[in-house]
Structure formats: structure tokens, C-alpha cells
Scaffold this motif. Structure first.
Motif, short mmCIF file in Angstrom:
data_model
loop_
_atom_site.label_atom_id
_atom_site.label_comp_id
_atom_site.label_asym_id
_atom_site.label_seq_id
_atom_site.Cartn_x
_atom_site.Cartn_y
_atom_site.Cartn_z
N SER A 2 0.83 -1.20 0.00
CA SER A 2 0.00 0.00 0.00
C SER A 2 0.87 1.25 0.00
O SER A 2 2.04 1.21 0.35
CB SER A 2 -0.91 0.00 1.24
N SER A 3 0.26 2.37 -0.41
CA SER A 3 1.01 3.62 -0.44
C SER A 3 1.47 4.03 0.96
O SER A 3 2.45 4.72 1.11
CB SER A 3 0.18 4.73 -1.08
N ALA A 4 0.77 3.58 1.98
CA ALA A 4 1.17 3.89 3.35
C ALA A 4 2.43 3.13 3.76
O ALA A 4 3.05 3.46 4.75
CB ALA A 4 0.04 3.58 4.32
N GLU A 5 2.79 2.10 2.98
CA GLU A 5 3.95 1.29 3.34
C GLU A 5 5.16 1.56 2.47
O GLU A 5 6.14 0.85 2.56
CB GLU A 5 3.59 -0.20 3.25
N SER A 6 5.12 2.57 1.61
CA SER A 6 6.27 2.81 0.75
C SER A 6 6.58 4.29 0.64
O SER A 6 5.68 5.11 0.63
CB SER A 6 6.01 2.24 -0.64
N PRO A 7 7.89 4.59 0.59
CA PRO A 7 8.25 6.00 0.42
C PRO A 7 7.91 6.46 -0.99
O PRO A 7 8.17 5.78 -1.96
CB PRO A 7 9.76 6.00 0.64
N PRO A 14 6.88 8.36 9.30
CA PRO A 14 7.52 8.08 10.59
C PRO A 14 8.02 6.63 10.74
O PRO A 14 9.07 6.40 11.33
CB PRO A 14 6.42 8.39 11.61
N SER A 15 7.29 5.67 10.18
CA SER A 15 7.75 4.27 10.28
C SER A 15 9.04 4.05 9.49
O SER A 15 9.95 3.37 9.96
CB SER A 15 6.66 3.32 9.76
N ASP A 16 9.12 4.63 8.30
CA ASP A 16 10.35 4.53 7.50
C ASP A 16 11.52 5.14 8.27
O ASP A 16 12.61 4.57 8.31
CB ASP A 16 10.20 5.27 6.17
N ARG A 17 11.30 6.29 8.87
CA ARG A 17 12.36 6.97 9.62
C ARG A 17 12.82 6.14 10.81
O ARG A 17 14.02 6.06 11.08
CB ARG A 17 11.92 8.37 10.04
N ARG A 18 11.89 5.51 11.50
CA ARG A 18 12.27 4.65 12.64
C ARG A 18 13.12 3.48 12.16
O ARG A 18 14.12 3.14 12.79
CB ARG A 18 11.02 4.16 13.38
N ILE A 19 12.72 2.87 11.05
CA ILE A 19 13.50 1.75 10.49
C ILE A 19 14.91 2.21 10.14
O ILE A 19 15.90 1.57 10.49
CB ILE A 19 12.79 1.16 9.25
N LEU A 20 15.02 3.34 9.45
CA LEU A 20 16.33 3.85 9.03
C LEU A 20 17.21 4.18 10.23
O LEU A 20 18.41 3.88 10.23
CB LEU A 20 16.17 5.06 8.12
N ARG A 48 8.58 -2.88 4.33
CA ARG A 48 9.10 -1.51 4.30
C ARG A 48 10.62 -1.50 4.11
O ARG A 48 11.15 -0.70 3.33
CB ARG A 48 8.74 -0.75 5.58
N THR A 49 11.30 -2.37 4.81
CA THR A 49 12.76 -2.44 4.69
C THR A 49 13.15 -2.82 3.27
O THR A 49 14.05 -2.21 2.68
CB THR A 49 13.34 -3.44 5.71
N ARG A 50 12.48 -3.80 2.70
CA ARG A 50 12.76 -4.21 1.31
C ARG A 50 12.50 -3.06 0.35
O ARG A 50 13.27 -2.82 -0.57
CB ARG A 50 11.92 -5.43 0.90
N ARG A 51 11.41 -2.32 0.55
CA ARG A 51 11.09 -1.19 -0.31
C ARG A 51 12.16 -0.10 -0.18
O ARG A 51 12.60 0.48 -1.17
CB ARG A 51 9.71 -0.62 0.03
N ILE A 161 17.96 11.57 10.19
CA ILE A 161 16.82 11.36 9.30
C ILE A 161 15.86 12.53 9.51
O ILE A 161 15.31 12.70 10.59
CB ILE A 161 16.09 10.03 9.60
N PRO A 162 15.66 13.36 8.46
CA PRO A 162 14.78 14.53 8.64
C PRO A 162 13.32 14.12 8.84
O PRO A 162 12.87 13.14 8.28
CB PRO A 162 14.95 15.32 7.36
#
Length: 163
Positions: A2-7, A14-20, A48-51, A161-162
Motif C-alpha cells: 500500500s502507499s502507506a507502506e512505501s516512500p 515516521p515508520s520509515d524513519r524509525r526503520i532507518l 518496508r525495509t525491502r522497499r 533522518i529529517p
């Protein structure tokens, strides 16, 4: 996904930033621990990590080495000015430095210099030899200034991470 799961368009949620942030702290963390630390369940965290990897936001994984413990006691920032500023001259310089192991990073810059190099060597004698027999003989160099790092105040450990 879903679009909520990909940059999208370079925007990280916020989830992407936490992962990074977590992966910069520990690139060897397994997905279950990563999911726990980021407050996610395993499957969405993995997707998310794979994306982030597929889009190139995560460019790779590596180990942070202590340069002194592997025998690289001297860090030198070298400012380089090239003779002429034609595209081919800059390209010749860039091509010449790419495979030089002593050069850790090279950036084309504006201001008084054309390039800034970060060079790591065993000791001052090794840098002197590299400087005289390799660096000064690179194509198109007009001037070169060496600035020796005396004390490392803050080492690079990752990007902020901004939000």
C-alpha cells in the motif's frame, strides 16, 4: 504494498524513519528485533525495509571499522584546485582518483577548491609518499593543500533522518 507502506517522491513517513534510524545503529539487526524496536509487526517491517532497499534509500550495509585498529593512523583533508575547469579535465581527475584506496571520499566543491579528498594512511611517512608519488601527479592539479586531522571530535555514524 500500500502507499502507506512505501516512500513516495523521497518522502519518508515516521515508520520509515524509525526503520532507518535503527538500521544505522545496527545494520545486523534481524527483522523481528527491528520490528519490535520500531513498534511494528514483522511483515510490514520486512516489506518496508525491502522497499527502502529497492528504492535505493538504503544503499547497502557495511561494518564501521576503527581506522586506528586496522593501522590507519593519519587522516588528511586535501583541498585540490585543478588547472582548467573544462568538463574533460574534471572528468580525468575524477577517473584517476576512483581506484585509489587511500582516498576515502572525494567531493566536488564550490569555493576556493575544486575537490576535497579525505585520505587515510598508516602514518605521516605513508601520507608523504602517497602525496608526492601519487596525488601530485594526478592529471590537471594546479594546487593542493593538506590539512591533517589532529583530533576526531565527532565521527560519522550515520545521517540524521529529517522529519
Amino acid at each position: 504494498m500500500s502507499s502507506a507502506e512505501s516512500p513516495r517522491h523521497g518522502i519518508l513517513d515516521p515508520s520509515d524513519r524509525r526503520i532507518l534510524r535503527e538500521l544505522q545503529r545496527d545494520g545486523r539487526i534481524n527483522n523481528n528485533e527491528l520490528a519490535e524496536r520500531t513498534g511494528m509487526s514483522s511483515s510490514p517491517c520486512w516489506r518496508r525495509t525491502r522497499r527502502l532497499e529497492e528504492t535505493g534509500i538504503i544503499a547497502g550495509y557495511s561494518a564501521n571499522l576503527d581506522r586506528r585498529k586496522i593501522g590507519l593512523g593519519v587522516l588528511v583533508y586535501v583541498s585540490v584546485q585543478i588547472d582548467t575547469h573544462g568538463e574533460s579535465d574534471a572528468a580525468a581527475f575524477e577517473k584517476a582518483i576512483i581506484d585509489l584506496d587511500e582516498i576515502v571520499t572525494c567531493h566536488s566543491v564550490g569555493g576556493g577548491s575544486d575537490f576535497i579528498l579525505l585520505v587515510a594512511c598508516r602514518d605521516l611517512d605513508a601520507y608523504a609518499d602517497f602525496s608526492m608519488t601519487v596525488l601530485r601527479r594526478l592529471p590537471g592539479i594546479k594546487a593542493m593543500t593538506s590539512n591533517f586531522a589532529l583530533k576526531e571530535i565527532k565521527a560519522f555514524t550515520g545521517f540524521t533522518i529529517p522529519d
